[in-house]
Design a protein around this motif. Structure first.
Motif, PDB file in Angstrom:
ATOM      1  N   PRO B  92       0.827  -1.221   0.000  1.00  0.00           N
ATOM      2  CA  PRO B  92       0.000   0.000   0.000  1.00  0.00           C
ATOM      3  C   PRO B  92       0.856   1.264   0.000  1.00  0.00           C
ATOM      4  O   PRO B  92       1.882   1.326   0.675  1.00  0.00           O
ATOM      5  N   VAL B  93       0.433   2.246  -0.797  1.00  0.00           N
ATOM      6  CA  VAL B  93       1.068   3.559  -0.755  1.00  0.00           C
ATOM      7  C   VAL B  93       0.013   4.563  -0.317  1.00  0.00           C
ATOM      8  O   VAL B  93      -1.149   4.420  -0.665  1.00  0.00           O
ATOM      9  N   LEU B  94       0.444   5.542   0.471  1.00  0.00           N
ATOM     10  CA  LEU B  94      -0.497   6.547   0.950  1.00  0.00           C
ATOM     11  C   LEU B  94      -1.017   7.362  -0.217  1.00  0.00           C
ATOM     12  O   LEU B  94      -0.275   7.711  -1.119  1.00  0.00           O
ATOM     13  N   GLU B  95      -2.302   7.706  -0.135  1.00  0.00           N
ATOM     14  CA  GLU B  95      -2.877   8.469  -1.227  1.00  0.00           C
ATOM     15  C   GLU B  95      -2.320   9.885  -1.307  1.00  0.00           C
ATOM     16  O   GLU B  95      -2.205  10.457  -2.365  1.00  0.00           O
TER      17      GLU B  95
END
Lengths: 490, 101
Positions: B92-95
């Motif tokens: 996951p990458v932060l939005e």
């Protein structure tokens, strides 16, 4: 500065606009650039996936569209240009670098004139360059329920043009008009759809404040995530207010990137200078330099369509409009097209222009609809409405109601008049009952009128319009009123 | 020509490489040697040579704007360590994260 007088600040704003280009294929490979609606990763090949051993080749049409944009923005087109690699690690960048242009962009040093805040100002264009778009990331959870991100490479490698303004903008309203004008130019050229909500026209802003009269700039912040003209204006208003409050309370602005949160109406810190990027640009070894032939530039210059400024001049000279109204009409390509198409079938440019200015712009503002195409009625409907008004079939206030509905529903004026019974009442027999009722119900203006205050007649006419929902013919109503009131009291 | 330990750490961060203290010491020494070797180029007199980004005798190579079929999605995803529903799957990458254009 006088002792005790607080410093007055002015905003210094520069905008970076990214616009997708209307090409058939991607920037450096033959995959289709029209990815909207395509299933994920179905418009991808070894080149845009960055597989070892592949070679990019520049799309001639994308270069051409960029040169056309530069010419329309009064830029210089240097002879030599090249592509560079901009390196940063992020999952939307499959190669680990973006092919962009660093020190030799296709276009530099242009300007556009912007009419805002009651005047016209020339806004400098620093450069226009070409690069490739990134992959699309979707954030969510996988089949096992773990948080993860999903990558769709279809958009990756689509041609993306960047237009960088000089820090010449001085207010949020001016920034918005600049953007609208830029979009009108791109749409007129046919280089981009200019659709902000779909992300084909994106804007980032650099904001700082300085003391009026000084040349030294304050610390700047970069604002991102604005996806409508309105949100650009709101975000800049917020950010300028934030800087002002900080400076006036003795605080300091931190250089950082901030994201605009539309529904909360504020910006939040995304990345501070300490984490700022080091892109390690270097010349793209897989793409040879480009030399832009002067014949090509001359050919493109020759073929440029009529641009918004020329259109505005023509509206003044050909149609006799004021420069201000002409500027407003040509600020968006849709509105200008609507105006011209209507005038072709209803040749009264001033009347058409005034309707657009007073009614269409009001409705567009109410709808917050400053971006979408199709926010104008059909020219045929506009002409039909004006003819109904000319013929006296409907009155002025009913015409506004019809326009309102025509704008919202797209229905034809005659139909709206019919279904909402808006036909103007110009029959004295039909109106005389209403006139009697209004006289009875409003003794005080009646007494005023009879006492010599003839202005009181206007209030009584207003009551008649209200009672007939705008359908009464106002001049007939006032004539009937006068006749009745001049008779002895019955 | 030597580079500092901080420069090694900075370059490692840009490349998203996690280095042990030992590796940092070794790389600081090796990178300094590489730079020293490259300094031999500084001895060449370049006053009459224009800035050169490319030595291949080619320029202005462009292709016509013609779309052609892309690769089958199965081929595209074949080398991926992880994929789901046609997407590449990544941690996951932060939005609001570290993205820039």
């Amino acid at each position: 500065m006088a002792v005790g007088a607080p410093p007055r600040y002015e905003a210094v704003v520069g905008l970076e606009v990214h616009s997708q280009l209307l090409t058939r294929s991607k920037m450096f490979c033959g995959c289709s650039a029209e990815y909207a609606g395509a299933p994920p990763n179905t418009q991808v090949c070894a080149i845009c996936l960055g597989m070892p051993g592949t070679l990019p080749v520049a799309n001639r049409r994308a270069v051409e569209l960029t040169l056309m944009t530069g010419l329309a923005l009064n830029c210089e087109i240097p002879d030599a240009s090249k592509f560079d690699r901009k390196n940063y690690p992020y999952p939307d960048l499959v190669k680990g670098y973006q092919i962009s242009q660093y020190d030799l962009p296709f276009c530099r040093g242009g300007w556009i004139d912007v009419e805002a805040d009651g005047g016209s100002r020339r806004i400098g264009i620093e450069r226009v360059h070409l690069e490739e778009d990134t992959a699309r990331l979707v954030h969510g959870v996988d089949a096992a329920g773990r948080a993860c991100s999903f990558v769709d490479v279809n958009r990756s490698g689509a041609p993306l043009m960047e237009i960088v303004s000089k820090p010449d903008l001085r207010s949020p309203a001016e920034a918005r008009v600049y953007l609208q004008k830029l979009r009108a130019i791109l749409r007129t050229l046919g280089v981009s759809t200019g659709n902000m909500e779909e992300g084909s026209f994106r804007c980032d802003a650099n904001v700082s404040l300085r003391v009026v009269g000084e040349s030294e700039l304050g610390t700047k912040t970069e604002v991102k995530n604005m996806n409508s003209f309105r949100s650009v204006q709101r975000a800049l208003e917020y950010e300028i207010g934030r800087h002002t409050a900080l400076l006036e309370s003795g605080g300091r602005v931190v250089q950082e990137t901030r994201g605009w949160i539309e529904d909360r109406g504020l910006t939040v810190s995304q990345r501070s200078k300490e984490q700022a990027h080091d892109y390690r640009y270097f010349p793209e070894p897989d793409l040879p330099p480009l030399f832009i032939k002067r014949e090509w530039v001359a050919e493109l210059q020759q073929a440029l369509p009529e641009l918004p400024d020329a259109r505005r001049e023509r509206y003044v000279s050909q149609h006799g409009l004021t420069p201000y109204l002409a500027g407003q009409l040509t600020a968006s390509a849709e509105t200008a097209d609507f105006f011209e198409q209507t005038v072709q079938i209803y040749p009264d440019p001033k009347k058409v222009g005034n309707w657009i200015q007073s009614e269409l712009f009001r409705l567009q503002n109410e709808a917050g609809d400053d971006d979408a195409s199709g926010s104008v009625p059909q020219p045929e409907h506009m002409a039909e409405l004006l003819r109904l008004l000319d013929a006296g079939t409907i009155g002025g206030s009913a015409a506004k109601q019809v326009f309102d509905e025509m704008y919202r529903t797209g229905a034809a004026p005659a139909q709206i008049v019919e279904s909402r019974s808006l036909t103007q009442v110009s029959d004295s027999d039909a109106l005389s009952g209403v006139v009697d009722d209004v006289i009875k119900a409003n003794p005080s203006p009646v007494a005023d009128y009879r006492g010599g205050k003839t202005a009181a007649l206007g209030r009584l006419v207003g009551e008649i319009m209200k009672a007939t929902r705008g359908r009464a013919n106002p001049s007939l109503a006032s004539e009937l009123l006068r006749t009745r009131l001049n008779q002895p009291d019955s | 020509m030597s580079i500092s330990r901080e420069e090694v750490e900075h370059v490692a961060h840009l490349a998203r490489l996690g280095l042990s203290e030992e590796e940092k010491t070794r790389l600081q020494r090796q990178l300094s040697q590489i730079l020293e070797t490259m300094r031999a180029i500084d001895q060449v007199d370049t006053t009459t040579i224009p800035p050169t980004a490319q030595v291949i005798p080619l320029d202005t190579i462009m292709r016509e704007d013609v779309a052609r079929p892309s690769a089958p999605v199965d081929d595209i995803l074949r080398n991926a360590p992880s994929h789901e529903a046609g997407f590449f799957r990544v941690p996951p990458v932060l939005e609001t994260g570290d993205r820039d254009l």
